[in-house]
Design a protein around this motif. Structure first.
Motif, PDB file in Angstrom:
ATOM      1  N   TRP B 166      10.525  -3.386   6.209  1.00  0.00           N
ATOM      2  CA  TRP B 166      10.331  -2.557   7.402  1.00  0.00           C
ATOM      3  C   TRP B 166      11.275  -1.366   7.401  1.00  0.00           C
ATOM      4  CZ3 TRP B 166       6.132  -3.040  10.150  1.00  0.00           C
ATOM      5  CH2 TRP B 166       5.477  -4.259  10.181  1.00  0.00           C
ATOM      6  N   VAL B 167      12.495  -1.572   6.852  1.00  0.00           N
ATOM      7  CA  VAL B 167      13.499  -0.506   6.902  1.00  0.00           C
ATOM      8  C   VAL B 167      12.993   0.760   6.200  1.00  0.00           C
ATOM      9  CG1 VAL B 167      14.764  -1.231   4.832  1.00  0.00           C
ATOM     10  CG2 VAL B 167      15.981  -0.055   6.644  1.00  0.00           C
ATOM     11  N   ARG B 168      12.107   0.584   5.214  1.00  0.00           N
ATOM     12  CA  ARG B 168      11.596   1.748   4.486  1.00  0.00           C
ATOM     13  C   ARG B 168      10.610   2.563   5.313  1.00  0.00           C
ATOM     14  NH1 ARG B 168      10.439  -1.623  -0.142  1.00  0.00           N
ATOM     15  NH2 ARG B 168      12.533  -2.026  -0.885  1.00  0.00           N
ATOM     16  N   THR B 170      11.161   3.531   8.166  1.00  0.00           N
ATOM     17  CA  THR B 170      12.045   4.424   8.956  1.00  0.00           C
ATOM     18  C   THR B 170      11.617   4.497  10.428  1.00  0.00           C
ATOM     19  OG1 THR B 170      10.951   6.568   8.744  1.00  0.00           O
ATOM     20  CG2 THR B 170      12.377   5.927   6.918  1.00  0.00           C
ATOM     21  N   SER B 171      12.480   5.113  11.228  1.00  0.00           N
ATOM     22  CA  SER B 171      12.159   5.218  12.658  1.00  0.00           C
ATOM     23  C   SER B 171      11.584   6.590  13.004  1.00  0.00           C
ATOM     24  CB  SER B 171      13.425   4.961  13.479  1.00  0.00           C
ATOM     25  OG  SER B 171      14.452   5.818  13.020  1.00  0.00           O
ATOM     26  N   PHE B 172      11.351   7.403  11.983  1.00  0.00           N
ATOM     27  CA  PHE B 172      10.829   8.749  12.243  1.00  0.00           C
ATOM     28  C   PHE B 172       9.301   8.739  12.260  1.00  0.00           C
ATOM     29  CE2 PHE B 172      14.570   9.824   9.287  1.00  0.00           C
ATOM     30  CZ  PHE B 172      15.482   9.613  10.308  1.00  0.00           C
ATOM     31  N   VAL B 235       6.430  -0.298   0.838  1.00  0.00           N
ATOM     32  CA  VAL B 235       6.765  -0.693  -0.530  1.00  0.00           C
ATOM     33  C   VAL B 235       7.376   0.487  -1.294  1.00  0.00           C
ATOM     34  CG1 VAL B 235       5.708  -1.360  -2.728  1.00  0.00           C
ATOM     35  CG2 VAL B 235       5.137  -2.604  -0.673  1.00  0.00           C
ATOM     36  N   TYR B 236       6.932   1.687  -0.982  1.00  0.00           N
ATOM     37  CA  TYR B 236       7.455   2.882  -1.648  1.00  0.00           C
ATOM     38  C   TYR B 236       8.327   3.684  -0.690  1.00  0.00           C
ATOM     39  CZ  TYR B 236       3.816   2.045  -5.119  1.00  0.00           C
ATOM     40  OH  TYR B 236       3.018   1.490  -6.077  1.00  0.00           O
ATOM     41  N   SER B 237       9.222   4.493  -1.260  1.00  0.00           N
ATOM     42  CA  SER B 237       9.947   5.431  -0.417  1.00  0.00           C
ATOM     43  C   SER B 237       9.083   6.676  -0.239  1.00  0.00           C
ATOM     44  CB  SER B 237      11.299   5.778  -1.032  1.00  0.00           C
ATOM     45  OG  SER B 237      11.162   6.184  -2.366  1.00  0.00           O
TER      46      SER B 237
END
Lengths: 376, 359
Positions: B166-168, B170-172, B235-237
């Motif tokens: 989930w961290v990937r 992002t909150s944007f 899964v990807y940045s």
């Protein structure tokens, strides 16, 4: 019925026919298993740096009923150019479809490996699961060395790394992992680092990168602590030595069946550089071996041992984080959490690479002994 | 009496016509054009597609079972309609043609680097021809078979739950470099295929059931797109996703089972099914349009002519970027048709109604 069978036949034809044009006969293919890259010492008068490229190709030897390994070496300024040169040395057509591991010599890794990674990304025949590994010293020497109990060096290194990853004694670093973290602005990539030692290849630890440059490493006996900090996992073994300086209540202990959970909290105040990151790690494990005066069947003693271990892990973890900050490698991805704690505008204004070494990071580990075996 | 299309088959046809190579690219389009968490924009495109279907349902409602050609011909002169039919037939044929060529190019890149792409395209066209001449009812039956051969692939996402973080995500939301307008047109091309529903009315059961079936087919596509996109973003940045030509293909290449790995070569072949359905349905549509111009012509020959034209046109783009560019522009035109044609029909129908009540 007739219709369906006709359509079925028509469907199969396009799947089969083109195979007649693009033939790949197994016996004629050199399926590269491992490739290594080293930086050659710079020569005067040459503008670009030359690479020493080595490839291992498993070959079937039906006469002796065994599989051999062919090793080819050349120099080139880029990866695919090297392959073309190498193909002149063999009767096989070299293909990358089975490439499993790519090794970088530490000198090259320190200069940056991204220019070489481009071809791995671009070539559709290369797997996303290709392993990225750093070699302490020369990768060429490590690959070309003979290890008598292991006739095939490539698969030997690959399997060793895989086994280490499973027990959390190494970090997983595939082409996918490395590229993902390279492009993410909140985390830096990592890769396992190996070394030639005696007649073996040994795990040296984890190489930490800043973007694509290898900066520092986590030694092998601290890899598990890195694992605790990196994220949740189940499996793994931890051995703690309390040394001579510690009180006699515990000399050493060994834990197994570890279950580790990590939580990260970020406190970012409005003022620019005031960021605090709290990392809490909760570890549960079973005692498999213990030497000391305490009686683990007594609750109080067990709590004491838990406290001792928690303190030691906390200290080691905090030292490790300081080391990473000093070398400016955000291998734990703290940046990702900091990024998620603020607005986009603020994150863009904040130069994470500059701020990271000065961020306050506190780690607290808590160990819980799940059971202490079948002996009081 | 001719057999009618079952709503279930209609849903599947719409879904299969929408899916295709675009599903492999969609996560990148979200990342490049809508930035962080670009997949959230899917809600907007879903709403637009619902509006699109609503317009089509109005045509069903006012048209009372007539085909779109009958509606148009009742009010508009032939000198206006024939060029329109030619335009539609050409557009539909070419969309199918370039979608097929794009598939062929990727297939060639993965598996057959030295095989002539037009050989693969020819085989695809032969398949398409053998289906188009059977009529829409047989096409719907075959599509159902293809659907089952294709849809199981969505289960492969389960494999990525381990890598997903989930961290990937992002909150944007929609931050970073964005291009909402052009990106929007590019992304909406993933919904193209639903406009074929305009032509299905005379062949289907009741209006209401047909409309619902189209909504369901569209919803199936949206769900599939949602799953693939969320997984890709987790899964990807973001920067990585922007640079991947076919992110979903890379996802497939990551799958490793105990007995097999590098399955993307094999799995990509299954994308043949939605691509084939798109080629078949668009060719079928263009044959319908051509039939209005030359009612006495043999349908089989018209289908042959359309596919021969498609095969000829496919020679033009020689490299994958050309095909993708052509497909992009033709998709923009088709987006115009997807909204413009129902609007034109509604206007015509409203005039017809007015005329009717006045009379």
């Amino acid at each position: 019925m007739h219709k369906i069978s006709r359509i079925g036949a028509a469907l199969i034809i396009p799947l089969l026919l083109p195979a007649c044009a693009d033939q790949r006969i197994l016996e004629e293919l050199g399926t590269v298993h491992t490739t290594s890259y080293d930086l050659l010492p710079e020569e005067e008068g040459k503008s670009s740096k030359e690479l020493l490229i080595t490839m291992t190709i498993p070959k079937n030897d039906p006469e002796n009923r065994k599989v051999r390994e062919e090793i080819l070496t050349t120099t080139s300024i880029n990866s695919k150019g090297g392959r073309i040169r190498l193909s002149r040395k063999t009767e096989l057509s070299l293909v990358s479809g089975q490439l499993r591991n790519v090794l970088f010599g530490s000198r090259l890794a320190k200069e940056g490996i991204w220019p070489l990674m481009d071809t791995f990304q671009r070539d559709p025949s290369i797997s996303q699961r290709l392993k990225i590994t750093v070699v302490d010293g020369s990768a060429h020497d490590l690959v070309t060395e003979k290890y008598p109990p292991h006739p095939m060096t490539g698969p030997y290194i690959e399997r060793m790394l895989e086994k280490q990853e499973k027990s959390k004694m190494s970090a997983e670093a595939t082409l996918y992992d490395f590229t993902r973290d390279y492009y993410d602005d909140g985390i830096d990539p990592i890769a396992p680092i190996v070394k030639k030692q005696g007649g073996n290849v040994v795990m040296e630890g984890i190489a930490l990168f800043n973007e694509d440059r290898y900066m520092t490493k986590i030694p092998a006996d601290e890899v598990l602590i890195f694992g605790f900090l990196q994220g949740d996992f189940r499996q793994g073994e931890l051995s703690m030595d309390f040394g001579e300086s510690a009180n006699k209540e515990a000399n050493n202990a060994m834990f197994t069946s570890l279950i580790s959970k990590r939580k990260i909290k970020v406190f970012a105040n409005r003022s620019r550089d005031d960021i605090t990151v709290n990392v809490s790690v909760q570890i549960k494990g079973s005692v498999l071996e213990y030497n000391g005066k305490m009686d683990l069947s007594i609750d109080q003693d067990r709590r004491k041992l838990e406290r001792l271990i928690s303190e030691q892990i906390t200290d080691k973890a905090n030292d490790m984080i300081s080391k990473m900050q000093k070398n400016n490698v955000d291998s734990l991805g703290l940046g990702q959490y900091v990024r998620n704690s603020m607005s986009y505008g603020r994150w863009k204004k904040l130069n994470w690479e500059e701020v990271y070494p000065h961020v306050r990071v506190h780690c607290k580990a808590t160990m819980v002994i799940k059971d202490y075996g079948k002996f009081k | 009496m001719m057999e009618k299309l079952h709503p279930f088959h209609v849903s599947i046809m719409i879904y299969m016509n929408q899916s295709g190579v675009i599903a492999l690219i969609l996560p990148r389009l979200f990342a490049s054009n809508y930035g962080y968490n670009g997949w959230l924009s899917l809600a907007f495109f879903f709403a637009v597609s619902i509006l699109n279907i609503y317009l089509i349902s109005l045509v069903y409602h006012y048209g009372q079972g007539r085909s779109i050609f009958e509606i148009l011909e009742a009010s508009l002169p032939k000198f206006f309609l024939f060029p329109l039919y030619v335009l539609l037939a050409a557009l539909w044929t070419l969309i199918g043609c370039f979608a097929a060529k794009q598939f062929v190019f990727i297939f060639q890149m993965l598996d057959f680097p030295t095989t002539h792409p037009m050989l693969l395209k020819l085989l695809l066209d032969i398949l398409a021809f053998s289906l188009v001449i059977k009529g829409i009812y047989s096409i719907s039956k075959a599509t159902t078979v293809f659907f089952w051969l294709f849809v199981w692939m969505h289960l492969l996402v389960i494999y990525f739950f381990g890598e997903f973080q989930w961290v990937r995500l992002t909150s944007f939301v929609f931050q970073g470099e964005t291009d909402f307008v052009q990106g929007g047109f590019d992304i909406y091309s993933a919904f193209l295929g639903l406009e074929i529903a305009l032509l299905l009315l005379p062949y289907a059961e009741k209006n209401k059931k047909l409309t619902r079936a189209v909504y369901i087919g569209n919803l199936m596509s949206v769900l599939a797109y949602l799953v693939v996109s969320v997984i890709s973003f987790g899964v990807y940045s973001l920067e990585q996703l922007k640079r991947q030509q076919y992110p979903v293909l890379d996802l497939l290449s990551y799958i490793k089972l105990p007995f097999i790995e590098r399955m993307e070569n094999l799995l990509f072949a299954f994308i043949l099914f939605p691509v084939l359905v798109s080629v078949v349905l668009y060719t079928w549509a263009s044959v319908l349009a051509l039939k209005r111009i030359a009612p006495k012509a043999d349908t089989n020959w018209l289908a042959f002519a359309a596919l021969a034209f498609s095969f000829g046109a496919a020679w033009v783009p020689d490299v994958i970027s050309e095909v993708e560019m052509l497909l992009k522009y033709f998709s923009y035109a088709e987006e115009g048709i997807a909204f413009g044609l129902p609007l034109l029909l509604i206007i015509v129908l409203l005039f017809q109604r007015k005329g009717h009540t006045h009379a």
